[in-house]
Design a protein around this motif. Sequence first.
Motif, PDB file in Angstrom:
ATOM      1  N   LYS A 295       0.963  -1.467   0.454  1.00  0.00           N
ATOM      2  CA  LYS A 295       0.338  -0.347  -0.252  1.00  0.00           C
ATOM      3  C   LYS A 295       0.777   1.488  -0.386  1.00  0.00           C
ATOM      4  O   LYS A 295       0.797   2.077  -0.707  1.00  0.00           O
ATOM      5  N   ILE A 296       1.190   1.238   0.884  1.00  0.00           N
ATOM      6  CA  ILE A 296       2.396   2.568   1.149  1.00  0.00           C
ATOM      7  C   ILE A 296       2.934   2.995  -0.192  1.00  0.00           C
ATOM      8  O   ILE A 296       3.445   3.289  -1.081  1.00  0.00           O
ATOM      9  N   PHE A 385       7.904   5.800   1.494  1.00  0.00           N
ATOM     10  CA  PHE A 385       7.083   6.108   0.507  1.00  0.00           C
ATOM     11  C   PHE A 385       7.873   6.084  -1.032  1.00  0.00           C
ATOM     12  O   PHE A 385       7.526   4.600  -1.651  1.00  0.00           O
ATOM     13  N   LEU A 386       9.024   6.338  -1.037  1.00  0.00           N
ATOM     14  CA  LEU A 386       9.511   6.490  -1.783  1.00  0.00           C
ATOM     15  C   LEU A 386      10.764   6.315  -2.032  1.00  0.00           C
ATOM     16  O   LEU A 386      11.546   5.103  -2.727  1.00  0.00           O
ATOM     17  N   ILE A 387      11.584   6.887  -1.266  1.00  0.00           N
ATOM     18  CA  ILE A 387      12.842   6.317  -1.235  1.00  0.00           C
ATOM     19  C   ILE A 387      13.554   5.177  -0.787  1.00  0.00           C
ATOM     20  O   ILE A 387      14.588   4.543  -1.222  1.00  0.00           O
ATOM     21  N   ALA A 388      13.081   4.917   0.166  1.00  0.00           N
ATOM     22  CA  ALA A 388      12.950   3.200  -0.043  1.00  0.00           C
ATOM     23  C   ALA A 388      13.530   2.327  -1.133  1.00  0.00           C
ATOM     24  O   ALA A 388      13.949   1.187  -1.342  1.00  0.00           O
ATOM     25  N   ALA A 403      10.997   6.895 -10.591  1.00  0.00           N
ATOM     26  CA  ALA A 403      11.563   8.072  -9.166  1.00  0.00           C
ATOM     27  C   ALA A 403      12.518   9.085  -8.825  1.00  0.00           C
ATOM     28  O   ALA A 403      11.581  10.399  -8.151  1.00  0.00           O
ATOM     29  N   THR A 404      13.522   9.367  -9.914  1.00  0.00           N
ATOM     30  CA  THR A 404      14.419  10.117  -9.509  1.00  0.00           C
ATOM     31  C   THR A 404      13.733  11.620  -9.802  1.00  0.00           C
ATOM     32  O   THR A 404      13.935  12.207  -8.967  1.00  0.00           O
ATOM     33  N   LEU A 405      13.333  11.049 -11.130  1.00  0.00           N
ATOM     34  CA  LEU A 405      12.806  13.171 -11.885  1.00  0.00           C
ATOM     35  C   LEU A 405      11.439  13.378 -10.669  1.00  0.00           C
ATOM     36  O   LEU A 405      11.677  14.106 -10.461  1.00  0.00           O
TER      37      LEU A 405
END
Length: 494
Positions: A295-296, A385-388, A403-405
């Motif tokens: 979910k996250i 949420f994202l960096i992981a 994701a980098t953008l």
Amino acid sequence: KGLNQQSLADMPSHVDTPNYDRSKLKAGIVHIGVGGFHRAHQAVYINELLKMPGAEQWGICGVGLLEGNRGLRDILKQQDYLYTLTVRHPNGQIDNKVIGSMIDFLFAPEDKQAVINKLAHSDTHIVSLTITEGGYNFNPVTGEFDYSNPDIINDINNPNDPITAFGYITAALKLRKEQGLDAFTVQSCDNIQHNGNVTRKMLLAFAAEQDKELSEWIAANVTFPNAMVDRITPVSKKSDIDYVVDAYGVSDEWPITCESFTQWVIEDSFCCGRPDWDSVGAQFVSDVTPYETMKIRLLNAGHSVLGLLGSVHGYSTIDETVSDPLFAKYLRAFMDKEVTPNLAQLEGIDLEIYKDTLIERFANPNIKDSLSRICSESAAKLPKFLIATINENLAQGRDVSLATLVIAAWCFYSDKGVDEQGNTLEIIDAMQSELHEAAAKTASDDLAFLSLTSLFGDLNTQSAFTSHYKNNIEALYAPASKIKAIMNNVLEPK
Ligand code: NAD
């Protein structure tokens, strides 16, 4: 005509009203932090349960700890604690329900002892929480309890004059221990990974400072079930109030609007009994971890992808953003290429269907979820949420360009504070000044934003990340740059 117990009898038949005898309910649950989400989620599961026989002990008493809850208390009291839930389906269907599971509300700043006594009452079996991430008082960098918070210092030194949720819960558990009552379950419904474990760690850290023996009793007797919660619930607006008047001629001063999707996956660990939530759609599991991760990493990260990229472009709601085919394509590519490879197969969940449903939920034109809400507290959200996801992909040698953008867009957003059309962005973040300060140095150092190592760890040293990041930053900061053109380039590199 105002909404209250009396006016319930005159509701049109298309409004679903509580058909149970509310006067027979006891407050088995005391809920701290009666925001929109609690009223669209837990209180609704209980409302459905109360329609079945034998659940009368599971009514809810709401508690507001903050001065800002005074208005809510006044409204709920005047409405006999009833409120309307307007459920908006993606296909335009709308269901209206009056929720009757809340039977009382205590406003702590006015009578602290009444709140402590309520929590300590023998009818109370569960104390549940939606106090937002900030309410758990952990240091976002270390994850440890933050003893420097002045309210916490007050609560440690004045056990009978608490301010924080931990102060109240500890005071009540002390009373229960003294009176020989069972402990209650502390159930977090906040969107925090392993919310039960986090609550336990923080409460024990707090209680140990106040009373070592009590903290040992809490450790041995209180349970803290982990749970994954899901139902998109935007902030209520004036138009939601007007809608209820138009739809059924009743004035409700604080209705809640939410999507039709709802999910609640709970670890079955309740020390003092629990409602049969599984009979009304919740799922009990032995380990919630893979459900949370799914979910996250898909929903919450997906929200951030749309939120940050959409904000820079100048969109203002999630549905508006995902209705743009380029944003939908970008989101789906991010989910498929960068998130899915890291997710475990889950029994009973088809990830392809889950992702399709997510995009349908985001596109729901009847849920105007603002990008400012989605982007609020990004500093607390993005690491998980994202960096992981970025870190896992880098470790596996996988692509991280999509994701980098989003990280580069976050830098641009934090630095400029305006969208591409020149409109000011509403930025809500506890780390706002640090974010702005670091981002503002980007003009002289492409990687300046990444110097916030508490958020980004060592990403600034990983060339597989920084090569994409630098390109994105240069493109974003170029004169007359357009985020959509950059997104197209990331999707299909030339
Ligand atoms: P909200 O702002 O409507 O309600 C938050 C409530 O918590 C308010 O009553 C506020 O007074 C109280 N509160 C805030 N900080 C507190 C503190 N430090 N101590 C005690 N009480 C405090 O927000 P919401 O939409 O109800 O969301 C609450 C939480 O629910 C979120 O932080 C998230 O963890 C979870 N959640 C929300 C959604 C959603 O779509 N809104 C979805 C899933 C999970």
